[in-house]
Design a protein around this motif. Structure first.
Motif, PDB file in Angstrom:
ATOM      1  N   UNK A  22      11.008 134.025   2.152  1.00 62.06           N
ATOM      2  CA  UNK A  22      12.725 134.184   3.368  1.00 62.06           C
ATOM      3  C   UNK A  22      12.523 135.668   4.135  1.00 62.06           C
ATOM      4  N   UNK A  24       9.817 137.242   4.417  1.00 65.96           N
ATOM      5  CA  UNK A  24       8.877 137.947   5.071  1.00 65.96           C
ATOM      6  C   UNK A  24       9.380 137.312   6.402  1.00 65.96           C
ATOM      7  N   UNK A  25       9.150 135.627   6.549  1.00 65.24           N
ATOM      8  CA  UNK A  25       9.983 135.342   8.209  1.00 65.24           C
ATOM      9  C   UNK A  25      11.415 135.704   8.526  1.00 65.24           C
ATOM     10  N   UNK A  27      12.889 138.868   7.575  1.00 65.63           N
ATOM     11  CA  UNK A  27      12.931 140.046   8.167  1.00 65.63           C
ATOM     12  C   UNK A  27      12.214 140.434   9.829  1.00 65.63           C
ATOM     13  N   UNK A  28      10.632 139.525   9.150  1.00 68.71           N
ATOM     14  CA  UNK A  28       9.867 140.079  10.182  1.00 68.71           C
ATOM     15  C   UNK A  28       9.984 139.038  11.411  1.00 68.71           C
ATOM     16  N   UNK A  29      10.780 137.972  12.012  1.00 67.24           N
ATOM     17  CA  UNK A  29      11.099 136.502  12.636  1.00 67.24           C
ATOM     18  C   UNK A  29      11.913 137.006  12.984  1.00 67.24           C
ATOM     19  N   UNK A  31      14.939 138.639  12.040  1.00 62.47           N
ATOM     20  CA  UNK A  31      15.677 139.976  12.539  1.00 62.47           C
ATOM     21  C   UNK A  31      15.320 140.563  13.531  1.00 62.47           C
ATOM     22  N   UNK A  32      14.230 140.855  14.242  1.00 66.05           N
ATOM     23  CA  UNK A  32      13.668 140.761  15.377  1.00 66.05           C
ATOM     24  C   UNK A  32      14.225 140.269  16.423  1.00 66.05           C
ATOM     25  N   UNK A  33      14.245 138.882  16.281  1.00 65.43           N
ATOM     26  CA  UNK A  33      14.363 138.118  17.577  1.00 65.43           C
ATOM     27  C   UNK A  33      15.786 138.257  17.382  1.00 65.43           C
TER      28      UNK A  33
END
Lengths: 300, 285
Positions: A22, A24-25, A27-29, A31-33
């Motif tokens: 949760x 990883x995806x 925070x780093x997928x 959120x960046x989108x």
């Protein structure tokens, strides 16, 4: 811990198993989108930064409307987007035509040979992508292998294929062909041979058998392969950059330019949003056609 | 008669397909041993000079035909690639396996949501992943370098590991786990002695897959690698864009051999799965 009920302990365990993914995806997928989406609606600053004002013009610029940096109506970006779709569709079509007969051929071999050829098809997937594309640079450039080979055959064609749409098409087909082959092969292998025999016994011509029996039954594989090839082809920028040069820009190349050369991040983000939206639309259409096919199969 | 002709046509077509698949790779392999220093497309005898050149060893070529800028840069990018791929494989394998266990062994409301969430990074175009991460790192203040590359790779490779391990878990007999629990083993003991050994081929397969993809990733790394942390594919991409040089053939050949070796190990392990299962079955009875 011993005070917890069994259910409570299971909850805790589930929470422990799921929190890393949760974070990883999320925070780093995700959120960046979201930040990218915000950028696409921000105003480009003077020196490559952003001003946090609501500024939908980046999307308008894609369609050719004039904005601060584009004085006049100009459809150059629209042309690049249309070209990307055209090349991606052609990639699907060509790899489909290439793979379909070969899938039948492989499925009719005896088990040992079949496994060997399937191995040969999956193997290039593991070989470095950049190296496989580099090989095509060697083949297609004017002094390259293709022209030398033709010269040996006595044909002085002097083909100048590199930096053309054809070269980009060849490159895309080459790197994505395993993704088309494997789904098609899976549905060809499942094909019940008796249905084909029945169709022929009942007097259907070979074309009729193909169109009415074989094609509909292998359609799931064709659809899956097409979507898996279409999506990465549409957004690709490595292939057009190595084999298309400055002449054959695609959406991916445009995004790259906006981020690394033009330094207009909001416009680049807007283009990326459009790319993402088109991918999602195609995925959605695919998933809907899947559920419709399932509904049809469930029908008596 | 027609049928025979059709069969032969199909066989010929299929063989052409495999030539199309392997000829490009084979060409690089052959060219990498070409000793012609002036025109690499014309065979000038067998030579290992380009291999010597990329490792900075003395060779029979004159200095002015050595094209590589510095062996240090090349080896540096190789080191970066290897360490990034190792750490990425480790992290994404652990997290991906935990996720697969959670989704296979528990029933909960957000299950469908998590499946979709794990599916999305695989379907997102690389360039979108790359630039969204670039914007993110610049805004959050994480400097571009090894750390940002590792984070970026893990964020999509965890999905690949999840798929591979889930497939393994789906084919597993849950009765062994139940028996272990019934016999009084605690969940950790059951996991260590029953579940883990049985899903191990899947876990190793997932680790190898994420290692290979991380080693090979170009697009995402291209956007989020800093100035002094170039990976091998990004380095080669830069080299090709500056011009075609014979050393690239040698580097490319080594790279292909290395990835084919890893792939062969992976496929071998996958083929061994049934045997491993049988061994465990007999051990259990």
């Amino acid at each position: 811990m011993s005070g917890l009920t069994l259910q409570g302990r299971n909850r805790l365990r589930l929470f422990g198993l799921l929190s890393p993914v949760t974070l990883l995806i999320g925070g780093f997928f995700v959120a960046p989108l979201l930040i990218m989406a915000a950028y696409s609606l921000a105003e480009p600053g003077m020196y490559g930064g952003v001003e946090w004002n609501f500024y939908p013009d980046s999307f308008g610029r894609v369609l050719g409307w004039a904005d601060g940096s584009n004085e006049e109506f100009d459809i150059v970006y629209l042309e690049i987007i249309l070209r990307s779709f055209r090349i991606a569709l052609l990639t699907v079509l060509v790899s489909l035509l290439v793979c379909y007969p070969v899938a039948f051929w492989v499925s009719r071999l005896d088990a040992r040979k079949r496994n060997f050829f399937l191995f040969l098809i999956t193997l290039p997937f593991f070989a470095s992508l950049i190296v496989r594309l580099y090989a095509w640079v060697l083949i297609l450039r004017p002094s390259g292998f293709l022209n030398q080979f033709l010269h040996h055959l006595g044909i002085n064609a002097e083909l100048d294929l590199i930096y053309s749409e054809t070269a980009v098409l060849i490159g895309l087909v080459y790197i994505f062909i395993p993704f088309m082959f494997l789904p098609i092969y899976a549905s060809v292998e499942k094909l019940d041979r008796r249905l084909i025999e029945a169709s022929q016994d009942l007097g259907a011509s070979r074309w009729q058998t193909f169109r009415k029996v074989i094609l509909p039954l292998t359609m799931p594989g064709v659809a899956a392969g097409s979507i898996i090839v279409f999506i990465p082809s549409l957004g690709n920028f490595i292939v057009p950059s190595l084999l298309g040069g400055a002449k054959v820009l695609m959406i991916g190349s445009l995004v790259e330019q906006q981020f690394l050369a033009a330094r207009n991040w909001p416009f680049g983000a807007a283009l990326a949003m459009l790319l993402m939206a088109s991918v999602l639309v195609f995925l959605l259409l695919y998933v809907r056609s899947l559920s419709r096919a399932e509904a049809l199969e469930g029908r008596p | 008669m027609m049928r025979r002709l059709g069969q032969n046509l199909l066989s010929g077509y299929s063989l052409l397909f495999f030539v199309f698949l392997y000829l490009p790779i084979g060409l690089i392999f052959v060219y990498s041993f070409n000793g012609n220093p002036l025109n690499m497309m014309i065979w000038g005898g067998f030579s290992l000079d380009w291999y010597r050149s990329i490792f900075g060893m003395a060779n029979s070529l004159a200095d002015n035909v050595q094209y590589i800028e510095s062996t240090d840069q090349l080896l540096g990018s190789l080191r970066t690639s290897l360490s990034v791929a190792l750490i990425t494989a480790l992290i994404s394998t652990v997290i991906g396996t935990l996720t697969a266990l959670a989704l296979a062994r528990f029933r909960f409301r957000l299950q469908g949501f998590y499946r979709m969430l794990l599916f999305m990074p695989m379907m997102m175009p690389d360039v979108v992943l790359g630039i969204s991460l670039l914007i993110f790192f610049v805004n959050i203040g994480i400097p571009l370098g090894k750390v940002s590359i590792i984070i970026g790779h893990c964020s999509f490779l965890v999905s690949y590991v999840f798929i591979v391990v889930s497939a393994r878990l789906a084919g597993m007999d849950t009765r062994l786990e139940e028996a272990s629990a019934d016999l009084g083993a605690n969940p950790w003991y059951t996991f260590r002695r029953i579940t883990l050994p049985m899903i191990l081929p899947g876990v190793i397969g997932g680790a190898l897959l994420s290692f290979i993809i991380s080693m090979d990733d170009l697009v995402i790394t291209y956007f989020i690698s800093g100035v002094d942390s170039t990976t091998l594919p990004v380095y080669i991409y830069g080299m090709i864009r500056r011009g075609i040089k014979p050393e690239i053939n040698a580097i490319a050949t080594l790279l292909i051999l290395a990835s084919l070796l890893i792939a062969a190990v992976g496929l071998y392990l996958r083929n061994r799965q049934p045997a491993a299962l049988k061994a465990e079955d007999s051990h259990g009875s």
